[in-house]
Design a protein around this motif. Structure first.
Motif, PDB file in Angstrom:
ATOM      1  N   ARG A  79      50.145  -7.902  17.837  1.00  0.00           N
ATOM      2  CA  ARG A  79      51.054  -8.030  17.887  1.00  0.00           C
ATOM      3  C   ARG A  79      51.742  -7.453  16.557  1.00  0.00           C
ATOM      4  O   ARG A  79      50.085  -6.864  15.297  1.00  0.00           O
ATOM      5  N   ARG A  80      53.134  -6.731  16.169  1.00  0.00           N
ATOM      6  CA  ARG A  80      53.416  -6.254  14.623  1.00  0.00           C
ATOM      7  C   ARG A  80      52.506  -7.362  13.632  1.00  0.00           C
ATOM      8  O   ARG A  80      52.789  -7.935  13.962  1.00  0.00           O
ATOM      9  N   LEU A  81      51.899  -6.198  12.377  1.00  0.00           N
ATOM     10  CA  LEU A  81      51.246  -6.607  11.426  1.00  0.00           C
ATOM     11  C   LEU A  81      50.009  -8.288  12.107  1.00  0.00           C
ATOM     12  O   LEU A  81      49.387  -8.619  11.520  1.00  0.00           O
ATOM     13  N   GLY A  82      50.274  -7.839  12.982  1.00  0.00           N
ATOM     14  CA  GLY A  82      48.399  -8.657  13.437  1.00  0.00           C
ATOM     15  C   GLY A  82      47.578  -8.001  13.275  1.00  0.00           C
ATOM     16  O   GLY A  82      47.343  -6.564  12.993  1.00  0.00           O
ATOM     17  N   ALA A  83      45.936  -8.596  13.500  1.00  0.00           N
ATOM     18  CA  ALA A  83      45.081  -7.560  13.426  1.00  0.00           C
ATOM     19  C   ALA A  83      43.875  -8.065  14.432  1.00  0.00           C
ATOM     20  O   ALA A  83      43.109  -9.081  14.979  1.00  0.00           O
ATOM     21  N   ARG A  84      43.074  -7.652  15.221  1.00  0.00           N
ATOM     22  CA  ARG A  84      42.394  -8.039  15.842  1.00  0.00           C
ATOM     23  C   ARG A  84      40.634  -6.840  15.541  1.00  0.00           C
ATOM     24  O   ARG A  84      40.348  -5.535  15.429  1.00  0.00           O
ATOM     25  N   GLY A 105      52.592  -1.868  11.332  1.00  0.00           N
ATOM     26  CA  GLY A 105      53.947  -0.813  13.006  1.00  0.00           C
ATOM     27  C   GLY A 105      54.170  -0.966  13.831  1.00  0.00           C
ATOM     28  O   GLY A 105      52.903  -0.832  14.558  1.00  0.00           O
ATOM     29  N   ASP A 106      55.177  -0.718  13.991  1.00  0.00           N
ATOM     30  CA  ASP A 106      55.796  -0.816  16.251  1.00  0.00           C
ATOM     31  C   ASP A 106      54.972   0.511  16.479  1.00  0.00           C
ATOM     32  O   ASP A 106      54.391   0.867  17.510  1.00  0.00           O
ATOM     33  N   THR A 107      53.969   2.134  16.023  1.00  0.00           N
ATOM     34  CA  THR A 107      53.391   2.813  16.875  1.00  0.00           C
ATOM     35  C   THR A 107      52.697   3.690  15.486  1.00  0.00           C
ATOM     36  O   THR A 107      52.256   4.385  15.145  1.00  0.00           O
ATOM     37  N   PRO A 172      58.512  -8.937   6.870  1.00  0.00           N
ATOM     38  CA  PRO A 172      58.628 -10.046   6.270  1.00  0.00           C
ATOM     39  C   PRO A 172      59.275 -10.552   6.010  1.00  0.00           C
ATOM     40  O   PRO A 172      57.944 -11.306   4.682  1.00  0.00           O
ATOM     41  N   ALA A 173      60.547 -11.515   5.939  1.00  0.00           N
ATOM     42  CA  ALA A 173      61.064 -12.533   5.127  1.00  0.00           C
ATOM     43  C   ALA A 173      60.509 -13.849   4.889  1.00  0.00           C
ATOM     44  O   ALA A 173      60.604 -14.348   3.374  1.00  0.00           O
ATOM     45  N   ASP A 174      59.569 -13.762   5.501  1.00  0.00           N
ATOM     46  CA  ASP A 174      59.156 -16.112   6.113  1.00  0.00           C
ATOM     47  C   ASP A 174      58.032 -15.483   5.943  1.00  0.00           C
ATOM     48  O   ASP A 174      57.435 -16.780   6.055  1.00  0.00           O
ATOM     49  N   VAL A 175      57.088 -14.832   5.392  1.00  0.00           N
ATOM     50  CA  VAL A 175      55.713 -14.784   5.702  1.00  0.00           C
ATOM     51  C   VAL A 175      54.894 -14.252   3.737  1.00  0.00           C
ATOM     52  O   VAL A 175      55.262 -13.448   3.329  1.00  0.00           O
ATOM     53  N   THR A 176      54.182 -14.775   3.739  1.00  0.00           N
ATOM     54  CA  THR A 176      53.424 -14.751   2.546  1.00  0.00           C
ATOM     55  C   THR A 176      52.243 -15.469   2.528  1.00  0.00           C
ATOM     56  O   THR A 176      51.638 -15.967   3.387  1.00  0.00           O
ATOM     57  N   ARG A 181      48.802 -15.574   8.490  1.00  0.00           N
ATOM     58  CA  ARG A 181      47.949 -16.518  10.195  1.00  0.00           C
ATOM     59  C   ARG A 181      46.671 -15.451   9.706  1.00  0.00           C
ATOM     60  O   ARG A 181      46.728 -14.514   9.248  1.00  0.00           O
ATOM     61  N   TYR A 182      46.047 -15.858  10.187  1.00  0.00           N
ATOM     62  CA  TYR A 182      43.812 -15.783  10.578  1.00  0.00           C
ATOM     63  C   TYR A 182      43.854 -14.799  10.952  1.00  0.00           C
ATOM     64  O   TYR A 182      44.932 -14.527  12.370  1.00  0.00           O
ATOM     65  N   TYR A 183      43.782 -13.285  10.897  1.00  0.00           N
ATOM     66  CA  TYR A 183      43.649 -11.830  11.673  1.00  0.00           C
ATOM     67  C   TYR A 183      44.795 -11.481  11.332  1.00  0.00           C
ATOM     68  O   TYR A 183      45.543 -11.453  12.973  1.00  0.00           O
ATOM     69  N   ALA A 184      45.957 -11.724  10.426  1.00  0.00           N
ATOM     70  CA  ALA A 184      47.066 -10.519  10.127  1.00  0.00           C
ATOM     71  C   ALA A 184      46.913 -10.481   8.699  1.00  0.00           C
ATOM     72  O   ALA A 184      46.328 -10.601   8.157  1.00  0.00           O
ATOM     73  N   CYS A 185      48.570  -9.287   8.511  1.00  0.00           N
ATOM     74  CA  CYS A 185      48.485  -8.623   7.246  1.00  0.00           C
ATOM     75  C   CYS A 185      50.157  -8.854   7.254  1.00  0.00           C
ATOM     76  O   CYS A 185      50.359  -8.356   7.789  1.00  0.00           O
ATOM     77  N   LEU A 186      49.493  -8.179   6.172  1.00  0.00           N
ATOM     78  CA  LEU A 186      51.368  -8.550   4.939  1.00  0.00           C
ATOM     79  C   LEU A 186      51.765  -7.603   4.233  1.00  0.00           C
ATOM     80  O   LEU A 186      50.772  -7.026   3.582  1.00  0.00           O
TER      81      LEU A 186
END
Length: 387
Positions: A79-84, A105-107, A172-176, A181-186
């Motif tokens: 997913r976008r802004l996810g990590a693996r 990003g998308d690409t 994303p306006a709804d993420v702080t 989430r764990y293994y995600a970025c902002l």
């Protein structure tokens, strides 16, 4: 070559850090004591300089499809802004490096490599991109990027107290940080400059990693120290980082992983996605697929296990594992990492042993400088943070 310096080198010197050569860099080994820094991360928070890690940007319309073919994981499905967590392997399945990949990003993706493998991972990605016909660019961003991590149960409190950290209008306006989430970025801003905040780490604790322009790193470092003062934050070096990751059962390249080891050998076969398919729904070929498909259904020659020391002397990397403490007991494996556990109060180690010696509860021994020290096979990880 040991003359590379972190953008935070002067900060470490000012704090009195003991510096050590690591993967061609001068990095802080410790600031005060290994025990104090380890304990701070388990009970409050620690601040780490990880600027020696490699940051490689993979971007373009076909970036996801390329990474699916170059790495063992499913990156186009991230997913976008996810990590693996994933790996890059040789055609025979041997691990070249273990990686964390962020979809920024998308690409666009950010591939984070171990410092010791930065050059080879960059070269492999560029070689694998050549001649594919895919629209993708591989760019090294390591020299321009600093990486700073806050780890520990008070990590979120430190980040929330950080003066100058603000939301990025493009994010994303709804993420702080609190809801990340764990293994995600902002994407965020620090002193109005871009910073990528990731909820990842290598200690077994909650934590955040900050990817920031190298010239902004000293200001961020000092601001984090100030924000963490009332939360017990201390700067921590490579020694504490190693003991923390060992307690958490996390592999270290060059110890648990190398080019003679497949992901399955290390108990990490779950990161290999043999079910990847191409646009036509056919099984996707990726580097190492055939070898790893065969390994997935074959009996293992060795198994990575955890060892609890039953005495006081710690096993270390390279020590022999024996079938028992008997004088004539045969060698059945090799220790990959070992140290006293500050959190648990006894020695712990990871080791590769023969399958018949890998059962939980098996009583074995380790040759510690000529003495046969008793150990017991236990599940990994040794330590899990309270939830």
């Amino acid at each position: 070559m040991t003359d590379l310096r972190s953008p935070l080198h002067d900060e470490h010197v000012a704090l009195g850090a003991a510096l050590t050569a690591f993967a061609g860099w001068q990095m802080p080994l410790r600031y005060t004591s290994d025990l104090a820094e380890h304990t701070a991360v388990r009970t409050a928070a620690g601040l780490f300089d990880l600027s020696h890690m490699g940051e490689i940007e993979v971007a373009g319309p076909d970036a996801g499809a390329f990474l699916d073919r170059a790495l063992v994981g499913d990156l186009s499905g991230l997913r976008r802004l996810g990590a693996r967590y994933t790996m890059i392997v040789q055609p025979d399945g041997g691990v070249i490096d273990d990686l964390v990949v962020y979809r920024t990003g998308d690409t666009a993706y950010l591939v984070v490599a171990n410092a010791s493998n930065h050059d080879v991972v960059l070269a492999e990605l560029r070689e694998r991109a050549g001649g594919t016909g895919l629209d993708v660019q591989v760019e090294d961003r390591s020299a321009a990027t600093a990486l700073v991590a806050v780890q520990g149960p008070r990590a979120l409190a430190v980040v929330e107290a950080l003066d100058g950290l603000t939301a990025d209008p493009a994010g994303p306006a709804d993420v702080t940080p609190a809801t990340l989430r764990y293994y995600a970025c902002l994407p965020m801003r620090f002193d109005d400059a871009p910073v990528l905040v990731a909820r990842t780490g290598y200690t077994g604790e909650d934590g955040f990693e900050f990817f920031v322009a190298a010239d902004r790193a000293p200001a961020l470092w000092r601001a984090l120290l100030a924000a963490g003062a009332e939360h017990g934050l201390v700067p921590a070096g490579l020694s504490a980082r190693d003991s923390l990751r060992l307690e958490a059962g996390m592999p270290l390249y060059g110890n648990e992983l190398d080019r003679t080891t497949t992901p399955h050998d290390a108990g990490l076969g779950r990161v290999v996605r043999l079910d990847k398919v191409d646009a036509d729904g056919a099984p996707m070929h990726f580097v190492g697929r055939d070898a790893l498909a065969a390994r997935a259904v074959s009996a293992p020659a060795r198994v990575l296990v955890g060892l609890q020391g039953l005495g006081r002397r710690a096993a270390r990397h390279g020590y022999d594992v024996l079938a028992s403490t008997a004088p004539d007991a045969p060698v059945v494996g090799t220790v990959t990492s070992g140290a006293p556990s500050p959190t648990l109060g006894y020695p712990v180690a990871m080791a590769y042993v023969t399958p018949e010696m890998s059962a939980e509860g098996a009583e074995l021994a380790v040759d510690v400088r000529g003495r046969r020290e008793p150990v017991r096979v236990v599940p990994l990880p040794f330590y899990r943070r309270p939830r």
